[in-house]
Design a protein around this motif. Sequence first.
Motif, PDB file in Angstrom:
ATOM      1  N   ALA A   1       0.643  -1.141  -0.109  1.00 21.98           N
ATOM      2  CA  ALA A   1       0.039   0.071  -0.084  1.00 21.98           C
ATOM      3  C   ALA A   1       0.956   1.286   0.141  1.00 21.98           C
ATOM      4  O   ALA A   1       0.576   2.175  -0.613  1.00 21.98           O
ATOM      5  N   GLU A   2       2.079   1.218   0.873  1.00 22.96           N
ATOM      6  CA  GLU A   2       2.794   2.507   0.737  1.00 22.96           C
ATOM      7  C   GLU A   2       3.656   2.753  -0.483  1.00 22.96           C
ATOM      8  O   GLU A   2       3.621   3.845  -1.003  1.00 22.96           O
ATOM      9  N   ILE A   3       3.844   1.818  -1.104  1.00 27.05           N
ATOM     10  CA  ILE A   3       4.351   1.998  -2.432  1.00 27.05           C
ATOM     11  C   ILE A   3       3.534   2.543  -3.372  1.00 27.05           C
ATOM     12  O   ILE A   3       3.838   3.526  -4.214  1.00 27.05           O
TER      13      ILE A   3
ATOM     14  N   GLN B   1       0.898   4.537  -2.660  1.00 24.33           N
ATOM     15  CA  GLN B   1       0.711   5.816  -2.337  1.00 24.33           C
ATOM     16  C   GLN B   1       1.939   6.733  -2.844  1.00 24.33           C
ATOM     17  O   GLN B   1       1.844   7.641  -3.663  1.00 24.33           O
ATOM     18  N   VAL B   2       3.235   6.161  -2.609  1.00 24.90           N
ATOM     19  CA  VAL B   2       4.308   6.921  -3.286  1.00 24.90           C
ATOM     20  C   VAL B   2       4.273   7.225  -4.592  1.00 24.90           C
ATOM     21  O   VAL B   2       4.355   8.168  -5.329  1.00 24.90           O
TER      22      VAL B   2
ATOM     23  N   SER C   1       1.486   6.872  -6.670  1.00 21.46           N
ATOM     24  CA  SER C   1       0.397   7.903  -7.083  1.00 21.46           C
ATOM     25  C   SER C   1       0.526   9.205  -6.789  1.00 21.46           C
ATOM     26  O   SER C   1       0.158  10.046  -7.502  1.00 21.46           O
ATOM     27  N   GLY C   2       1.340   9.482  -5.655  1.00 16.78           N
ATOM     28  CA  GLY C   2       1.942  10.961  -5.139  1.00 16.78           C
ATOM     29  C   GLY C   2       2.757  11.304  -6.452  1.00 16.78           C
ATOM     30  O   GLY C   2       2.536  12.678  -7.027  1.00 16.78           O
ATOM     31  N   VAL C   3       3.641  10.402  -6.625  1.00 16.03           N
ATOM     32  CA  VAL C   3       4.668  11.053  -7.994  1.00 16.03           C
ATOM     33  C   VAL C   3       4.055  11.123  -9.131  1.00 16.03           C
ATOM     34  O   VAL C   3       4.241  12.365  -9.727  1.00 16.03           O
TER      35      VAL C   3
ATOM     36  N   LEU D   1       1.236  12.804  -0.349  1.00 19.24           N
ATOM     37  CA  LEU D   1       1.219  11.303  -0.493  1.00 19.24           C
ATOM     38  C   LEU D   1       2.555  10.801  -0.562  1.00 19.24           C
ATOM     39  O   LEU D   1       2.665   9.709   0.064  1.00 19.24           O
TER      40      LEU D   1
ATOM     41  N   ILE E   1       4.293  10.762   3.137  1.00 17.56           N
ATOM     42  CA  ILE E   1       3.593   9.850   4.161  1.00 17.56           C
ATOM     43  C   ILE E   1       3.950   8.503   3.596  1.00 17.56           C
ATOM     44  O   ILE E   1       4.198   7.806   4.477  1.00 17.56           O
ATOM     45  N   GLY E   2       3.760   8.338   2.385  1.00 13.65           N
ATOM     46  CA  GLY E   2       4.168   6.982   1.917  1.00 13.65           C
ATOM     47  C   GLY E   2       5.603   6.468   2.267  1.00 13.65           C
ATOM     48  O   GLY E   2       5.933   5.403   2.507  1.00 13.65           O
ATOM     49  N   LEU E   3       6.442   7.373   1.986  1.00 15.26           N
ATOM     50  CA  LEU E   3       7.934   7.068   2.324  1.00 15.26           C
ATOM     51  C   LEU E   3       8.071   6.830   4.018  1.00 15.26           C
ATOM     52  O   LEU E   3       8.700   6.033   4.095  1.00 15.26           O
TER      53      LEU E   3
END
Lengths: 332, 290
Positions: A284-286, A288-289, A291-293, B103, B106-108
């Motif tokens: 999930a955190e990947i 998130q990163v 989609s943020g990028v 995002l 926080i993801g990192l």
Amino acid sequence: MPLSAARDRDGIVLALLVLGACCLPLVFGAYGLRVATMVAMYVALAQSWNLIGGYTGLISLAQPAFFGSGAIAALIFLVNGAPVWLAVLGSLGVSLAIAVMVGAPTLRLVGHYFVVATLLVSEALRNLVLNLNAFNFNGGISVNIVSKVGLTALSPTTYNQVFYYVMLGLATTAMLAIFALERSKWGLALRAIRDNQRAASALGVAATRLKIAVVLASAALVSLVGTAWAFWIGTVETNEAFSLTLTFEIIVMVFLGGRGTLWGPLLGVLVVLFINETIGVELAEITQVVSGVIVVLVVLLQPDGLIQIFRQGPRAFAPKTLAANLRRYRVR
Amino acid sequence: MQICLQIFFDSLLLIGLYSIGALGFALIWGVLNVLNIAHGAFIMLGGYLTFLLWRNGLDPLLAIPATMAALFAVGWLIQRFLIDYVVSGPHSLGIALTYGLNLVLIGLALYFFTAEYRSINLPPYLRGYVDIGGAKLTYVRIVIMLIAFFLTACVWWFMDRTELGAAIRATRLDMEAARLVGIKVRTIFDLTTGISAMLAGAMGGLIALLHSASPAMGDQYLLQVLIVTVLGGLGSIAGPMLGALVLGISTSLVSNLWGATYSTLVGATLVLLVLVLKPSGLRGRAFYEA
């Protein structure tokens, strides 16, 4: 291409898409159908936001209030023994009442104040519902309401198909609403308000009335999607129903595809859900990163959305175009 | 009496924390007209940085200034390489950009630190408390309050009494005129975001010292910062402080009397009332005035 031809083409493509989507349950298994239902749900939500954020230029974060009230109010109706039709209409009424109460004061606000006010409306409502102790509801309901929807006789497959068609119907309604808006004078009026409200008002556009109409239409759609979602998954958690994350996800999809366009939000939904399904929920955190990028890159390099590739062809991603896009809004 | 004192001390602490967070947030909003969603991520970065520095043997109180310096650099770079490119666009672009940044950060944090709460073991000289009329006031709370109020005073001094502060105010008032008198607007923008991130970092560091650092802390405090900023209105140092005063007192009052679950509700309702009755905030001005 002349405008009318482009619109005819849009209509034909839309009809074919809906027709194709109607046949999907024939070929898809349970997992595929679930994803397809999610896509339909996100398309309905994205187009509802596109109506407000894309065409009218109001960055509204009040959508969780409508989605959540649609879901939770329907639950409360059902748990207290109301029939399904009453639950659907009742929760729609609750959401519309909230939209009127919220819309009247917030629509007078300008700029970031509108964004903050709508955000706080959602958060306030979420906290209010969490603290609610009435009608067999204590900040949440642990009962699975699937049995109360009245479709228990159906097999799980048919049950899921029913909700696929419900979501597809809502998505189609949303797409048709935008399609009709693009062909009417109201679409032009909304864009005029977005680009310069004072000038639009001076030319006789009833800005406030139009804005309220748009907020109500959007709220009604979002509320119905919320109700359908609650019936589909059965157990609903308050924080999930009022989740701001969902709305931000939707906004990202609309931005990614192209706000203020008919096809942009659909494209955005497909791209984001495809990325999410590919990377998977374990990371999930990947996701998130990533989609943020993507959001950052799209805002910087393609602020009009990926839809540009259909308008300009491969030229939309030529280094020269990207560089020009990057420079466009830069401080001088 | 005892509960009154407790509420008084609780609200003093919150006023201090909210003030520095909201001052930074209002600065970007005012000068750049960007609603910086990533402010929450800056707060979170500050929390983790203070935690990391402490774990590597630095005294937590020395970690705070180090954190602030690092966050100043982060803010400067983010302004130069990201926010600069959306400043003159529609304001939804700034929101989208900073949301994407939020995002990523926080993801990192989730990837490197997991969702676990990381708290700092206080050094001996920060443990213990004074008893004032039955209300317990721990040393660490006193220190945090003092740091927060000191920083607020510093911001006031900087904005009001120095040439650079005047340049920021001038840029905010009229960018073109500021450019005409020789102010380097881009540098001012970098400086503004640097200071804003620095204050967010201080807030995060102090929160880590008081409670803990976690990936979710940013979004949670961003909400409070938003409430405070709109309550007080933009354009003055006193605005965010007044907002912090109102939110700090109401939050500690409500959580001491009814429970913490009502505090966001009260804050949000207050803001909506203010927005309806006085859309420029409690002490809003058209531009920066001391």
